[in-house]
Design an enzyme around this catalytic site. Structure first.
Site, PDB file in Angstrom:
ATOM      1  N   CYS A 210       0.848  -1.182   0.000  1.00 32.06           N
ATOM      2  CA  CYS A 210       0.000   0.000   0.000  1.00 32.06           C
ATOM      3  C   CYS A 210       0.886   1.234   0.000  1.00 32.06           C
ATOM      4  O   CYS A 210       2.077   1.160   0.226  1.00 32.06           O
ATOM      5  CB  CYS A 210      -0.894   0.006   1.229  1.00 32.06           C
ATOM      6  SG  CYS A 210      -2.032  -1.367   1.299  1.00 32.06           S
ATOM      7  N   GLY A 211       0.280   2.359  -0.225  1.00 34.41           N
ATOM      8  CA  GLY A 211       0.995   3.617  -0.159  1.00 34.41           C
ATOM      9  C   GLY A 211       0.232   4.570   0.731  1.00 34.41           C
ATOM     10  O   GLY A 211      -0.994   4.639   0.661  1.00 34.41           O
TER      11      GLY A 211
END
Length: 143
Positions: free
Chosen positions: A2-3
């Site tokens: 994820c970011g």
């Protein structure tokens, strides 16, 4: 993977400045869903954004997660255990951590009990405090 991303701007910020923040780069870190949340104070704007690549669970859990009290959490990681947060199979690490953080009297103590790789940014609305960090081994980036 994820970011997560945040931007804290102190001083006068125009509404169009916030609307122009770009999620394109962050979206590459998690193409399944992107979301953002803006917190406005008297002299600051906090922009939180998350991009999710769903690897576990039946549903995509958007980030940031925001609770009824106005607390907001961005979490990139996995909780494998520990004595701080109990995540059952099929539950969201992010949702469980947000609930635990909202009830905690000591955020650093709670995070010491979270086992696994993680990085986070947490806005505690009542105290207007921004917490951020990563696991002791630094397995998730804060860049």
């Amino acid at each position: 993977m994820c970011g997560i991303g945040l931007q804290l701007t102190v001083g006068d910020v125009l509404v169009h400045d916030v609307a122009s923040w770009d999620l394109t780069t962050l979206h590459r870190r998690g193409p399944d869903a992107t979301a953002q949340h803006v917190i406005r104070g008297d002299r600051f704007v906090l922009w939180l954004a998350g991009a999710v690549l769903r690897l576990r669970g039946p549903d995509v859990v958007l980030q940031p997660q925001v609770d009824a009290l106005g607390n907001a959490l961005l979490f990139n990681g996995e909780i494998f255990g520990g004595d701080a947060v109990n995540v059952q199979p099929g539950e969201s690490d992010t949702r469980q951590l947000l609930e635990a953080l909202a009830c905690s009297t000591s955020i650093p103590a709670l995070l010491r009990g979270v086992h696994g790789p993680w990085a986070f940014a947490y806005w505690h609305a009542a105290s207007q405090t921004l917490w951020y960090g990563r696991d002791p081994l630094g397995r998730r980036s804060l860049l």
